[in-house]
Design an enzyme around this catalytic site. Structure first.
Site, PDB file in Angstrom:
ATOM      1  CB  CYS A   2      -0.863   0.028   1.245  1.00 50.17           C
ATOM      2  SG  CYS A   2      -1.850  -1.440   1.460  1.00 50.17           S
ATOM      3  NE  ARG A  27       4.757   1.548  -1.709  1.00 48.73           N
ATOM      4  CZ  ARG A  27       5.415   1.179  -0.623  1.00 48.73           C
ATOM      5  NH1 ARG A  27       6.726   1.292  -0.595  1.00 48.73           N
ATOM      6  NH2 ARG A  27       4.793   0.701   0.420  1.00 48.73           N
ATOM      7  CD1 TRP A  75      -0.209  -6.394  -0.694  1.00 49.00           C
ATOM      8  CD2 TRP A  75       0.014  -6.250  -2.910  1.00 49.00           C
ATOM      9  NE1 TRP A  75       0.296  -7.580  -1.142  1.00 49.00           N
ATOM     10  CE2 TRP A  75       0.447  -7.520  -2.491  1.00 49.00           C
ATOM     11  CE3 TRP A  75       0.059  -5.932  -4.265  1.00 49.00           C
ATOM     12  CZ2 TRP A  75       0.938  -8.477  -3.383  1.00 49.00           C
ATOM     13  CZ3 TRP A  75       0.554  -6.885  -5.140  1.00 49.00           C
ATOM     14  CH2 TRP A  75       0.978  -8.132  -4.707  1.00 49.00           C
ATOM     15  CG  ASN A 101       0.409   2.034   3.678  1.00 43.93           C
ATOM     16  OD1 ASN A 101      -0.643   2.156   3.075  1.00 43.93           O
ATOM     17  ND2 ASN A 101       1.553   2.566   3.270  1.00 43.93           N
ATOM     18  N   GLY A 102      -0.648  -1.490   6.380  1.00 44.59           N
ATOM     19  CA  GLY A 102      -0.356  -2.421   7.476  1.00 44.59           C
ATOM     20  C   GLY A 102      -1.547  -3.308   7.774  1.00 44.59           C
ATOM     21  CD  GLU A 483      15.117 -20.057  -3.190  1.00 44.09           C
ATOM     22  OE1 GLU A 483      14.760 -20.896  -4.024  1.00 44.09           O
ATOM     23  OE2 GLU A 483      14.927 -18.831  -3.350  1.00 44.09           O
ATOM     24  CE  LYS A 487      16.324 -16.532  -5.623  1.00 46.94           C
ATOM     25  NZ  LYS A 487      15.052 -17.007  -5.222  1.00 46.94           N
ATOM     26  CD  GLU A 490      16.286 -16.446  -9.589  1.00 48.91           C
ATOM     27  OE1 GLU A 490      15.999 -16.659  -8.415  1.00 48.91           O
ATOM     28  OE2 GLU A 490      15.434 -16.258 -10.470  1.00 48.91           O
ATOM     29  CG  HIS A 506      26.492 -42.091  -3.702  1.00 46.63           C
ATOM     30  ND1 HIS A 506      26.780 -43.431  -3.555  1.00 46.63           N
ATOM     31  CD2 HIS A 506      26.081 -41.661  -2.475  1.00 46.63           C
ATOM     32  CE1 HIS A 506      26.532 -43.793  -2.304  1.00 46.63           C
ATOM     33  NE2 HIS A 506      26.117 -42.736  -1.620  1.00 46.63           N
ATOM     34  CE  LYS A 605       8.409 -11.395  -8.348  1.00 49.08           C
ATOM     35  NZ  LYS A 605       9.414 -12.153  -7.582  1.00 49.08           N
TER      36      LYS A 605
HETATM   37  C1  F6R Z   1      13.066 -17.604  -8.520  1.00 51.61           C
HETATM   38  C2  F6R Z   1      11.668 -17.331  -8.757  1.00 51.61           C
HETATM   39  C3  F6R Z   1      10.869 -18.331  -9.517  1.00 51.61           C
HETATM   40  C4  F6R Z   1       9.436 -18.397  -8.963  1.00 51.61           C
HETATM   41  C5  F6R Z   1       8.577 -19.311  -9.846  1.00 51.61           C
HETATM   42  C6  F6R Z   1       7.173 -19.471  -9.306  1.00 51.61           C
HETATM   43  O1  F6R Z   1      13.669 -16.599  -7.772  1.00 51.61           O
HETATM   44  O2  F6R Z   1      11.156 -16.314  -8.379  1.00 51.61           O
HETATM   45  O3  F6R Z   1      11.471 -19.576  -9.481  1.00 51.61           O
HETATM   46  O4  F6R Z   1       9.476 -18.867  -7.671  1.00 51.61           O
HETATM   47  O5  F6R Z   1       8.512 -18.795 -11.149  1.00 51.61           O
HETATM   48  O6  F6R Z   1       6.512 -18.255  -9.229  1.00 51.61           O
HETATM   49  P1  F6R Z   1       5.219 -18.092  -8.350  1.00 51.61           P
HETATM   50  O7  F6R Z   1       5.603 -18.300  -6.931  1.00 51.61           O
HETATM   51  O8  F6R Z   1       4.733 -16.711  -8.629  1.00 51.61           O
HETATM   52  O9  F6R Z   1       4.239 -19.144  -8.800  1.00 51.61           O
END
Ligand code: F6R
Length: 610
Positions: A2, A27, A75, A101-102, A483, A487, A490, A506, A605
């Site tokens: 928000c 945002r 939001w 907000n919050g 994970e 990170k 990517e 192995h 995204k």
């Molecule tokens: C990696 C990343 C992606 C998402 C994936 C699923 O940093 O962001 O691997 O996690 O594309 O996205 P959502 O969670 O939006 O379904």
């Protein structure tokens, strides 16, 4: 997340508020609105959707006139995105108008209390109680009424308040959600974020938690919630507009990494009842009887959300003793999964729009499974199509690489596992209480890790030329290693692989030679010695080991090349903390390599195509 903007002065407020809201668009939001005092009444215009829709509505209704107003981009957390739920909100009389907000943690109790006193509510929003409380307490002094109202609120808030009873002022208040007051000449401003008011002033006061502000057109008074005056230094903003959007951070990813303590806290707000040893997940309707009928759980997701799912498997199996399978959504939908009405399918998706995840949800639902979604976006497709929804309250994630969504998914899964375990009777009261207490400490512990940022940056810069990196761990550490490796690859384009440490011998050990970097996670108490042996294997072959271990671990100091300490918590909860240095390591490696961190090549995204 928000956004708030407020104006008092001599200019027309509405265009200025709309412009301020546009500057907060980055945002993310799902609805918007403004309220302006025209000398007689407060006129509001609100609309679900983008600001362009609000603009169209204003074109039809006419621009509200007046030189006092507040605006908001919402939001959604409580209540779906809609015209009605969009802020601002008002009381019964329409005299008091607020933006917020919050999350107001105790809004349900307050709503009941106010209803009993005759107040009528029009929205599903937690915020509406704020306007009604002020109405209830108003006795000729707005600031006094606001103070009394603040004493009733639990949760997090940044508030902007105007009233036609006292139209010479705006009042703001802050707890756990940012708020600033902008200093003008013959005019003053409030805002949740600097970009909203940057064209008008660069001199601001930054409110701290527990402070409120009363602004007229030529005066700004800051006080604590008890009314004692607070003297503040003026903060001069010398950021350009783009850095201001990122809160002064060079990238959204770094900003979002730093938002994790707050995101974790928000996600747990109102959901962990330590006294009652209960988890309160309002939108989950699974009863004790339902839990007794669930004979297996499938967790389905993609990418980072899938990695959260793997942690969820460990946690749910351990606390609720229900067998869990974790599937990548793009595989699940085509593998003819064995699912029926006794299967609970947990869908995890930050965006709630990922095509493969959505298709998997539909496939499981067609086969009769009960669907529970964990998502960050209210009203997203996944949220709409699931029977139960558990929202992560991380706020919008803008950087492509997921950070705060992942850690909030982990605490959500843990709360869900606790809820299932308590309902199924597989968890003692003492054990549940112990986990709840440790969950509550995680936001502060995440802050502690972030304080070690410089050290992690130094390490990343030292090794930024690396081309292949291995991540190893056992149990939950293995899941976090996956994970960490995702990170790194990517955003920095470094080839990275995660292995269960026991698997090294192995095959993969063949690749470990002099100078090969290995990031070893050893935070799981009962697997510690096994990890130690694996790390010795790596060292014996000349590998460079960066070890993530619980703080005060002396033994590892003698073996590993570098140590990253993780604050003490239950082994079950360490993933929430361990991943943070790995996010920072990936971030600073990518920064040192000059990568486009917020928008890595070939990635989007929200992946809404198969
Ligand atoms: C990696 C990343 C992606 C998402 C994936 C699923 O940093 O962001 O691997 O996690 O594309 O996205 P959502 O969670 O939006 O379904």
């Amino acid at each position: 997340m928000c956004g708030i903007v407020g104006y008092i002065g001599a200019k027309e407020a509405a265009p200025l508020l709309i412009d301020g809201l546009k500057r907060l668009e980055y945002r993310g939001y799902d609805s918007a609105g403004i309220a302006v005092f025209d000398g007689k009444d407060i006129n509001m215009v609100k609309a679900k959707g983008k600001l362009s829709i609000l603009d169209e509505r204003i074109d039809k209704q006419g621009m509200p006139k007046g030189a006092l107003g507040i605006g908001h981009t919402r939001w959604a957390t409580h209540g779906k995105p809609s015209d009605i739920n969009a802020h601002p909100h008002n009381d019964c009389s329409g005299d008091f108008v607020v933006v917020h907000n919050g999350i107001i943690e105790n809004y349900k109790e307050l709503r009941e209390m106010l209803k009993a006193k005759g107040h009528t509510f029009n929205t599903e929003c937690d915020t509406e109680v704020v306007a009604h409380l002020i109405e209830e307490y108003y006795d000729g002094d707005l600031a006094e009424a606001v103070k009394k109202m603040l004493a009733e609120l639990r949760g997090s808030f940044a508030l902007g308040i105007i009233s036609k009873k006292e139209p010479d002022k705006i009042i703001g208040a802050r707890k756990d959600s940012p708020l600033i007051a902008g200093i003008g000449s013959g005019e003053n401003f409030i805002a949740s974020d600097i970009p909203a008011i940057l064209p008008h002033t660069r001199d601001i006061y930054i409110l701290e938690d527990g402070e409120m502000v009363v602004l007229t057109d030529n005066k700004i008074d800051i006080m604590n919630f008890q009314g004692d005056r607070v003297e503040k230094k003026v903060f001069h903003v010398d950021w350009d507009a783009v850095s201001a959007e990122k809160g002064g951070y060079p990238h959204f990813m770094l900003k979002e990494i730093h938002e994790q303590p707050k995101a974790l806290k928000d996600t747990m707000t109102g959901r962990i009842d330590i006294n009652g040893v209960r988890i309160k997940l309002d939108d989950i309707t699974i009863t004790r009887e339902d839990v007794s009928r669930i004979d297996k759980i499938n967790i389905v997701a993609c990418g980072t959300a899938y990695h959260a799912g793997i942690i969820g498997k460990y946690t749910i199996e351990r606390l609720a003793r229900i067998p869990v399978e974790v599937d990548i959504a793009s595989e699940y939908r085509y593998r003819d999964p064995m699912v029926d009405k006794n299967t609970l399918v947990i869908i995890i998706s930050q965006s709630g729009e990922t095509a493969d995840t959505l298709a998997a949800l539909r496939e499981a639902r067609k086969r009769g499974a009960r669907i529970l979604a964990i998502t960050n976006v209210v009203g997203s497709s996944v949220a709409r199509e699931a029977r139960d929804v558990l929202y992560t309250w991380a706020g919008p994630e803008i950087a492509v690489a997921s950070t705060k969504a992942y850690t909030t998914q982990l605490v959500s899964l843990c709360m869900l596992a606790l809820d299932l375990g308590i309902k199924k009777g597989t968890l003692s009261r003492e054990e549940a209480l112990e986990i709840m207490k440790h969950l509550k400490q995680l936001p502060a512990q995440a802050e502690t890790i972030l304080k070690n940022e410089e050290e992690i940056k130094r390490l990343a810069e030292k090794y930024s030329a690396w081309e292949d990196v291995f991540f190893i761990g056992r149990g939950l550490d293995y899941a976090v290693a996956m994970e960490g490796s995702l990170k790194l690859k990517e955003i920095s384009y470094v080839h990275a692989e995660a292995y269960a440490a026991g698997e090294l011998k192995h095959g993969t050990l063949a690749l470990v030679v002099d100078g090969v970097p290995v990031i070893a996670l050893a935070t799981q108490d009962f697997l510690y010695e096994k990890m130690m042996s694996n790390i010795e294997e790596v060292k014996a072959r000349g590998g460079i080991v960066i070890a993530l271990v619980k703080e005060n671990d002396k033994a590892m100091t003698n073996i590993a090349d570098h140590i990253i300490p993780i604050p003490q918590t239950l082994s079950l909860l360490t993933p929430v903390l361990t991943v943070i240095p790995l996010q920072l390591l990936a971030y600073y490696t990518a920064a040192a390599r000059g990568c486009d961190i917020d928008k890595p090549r070939n990635l989007a995204k929200s992946v809404t195509v198969e």
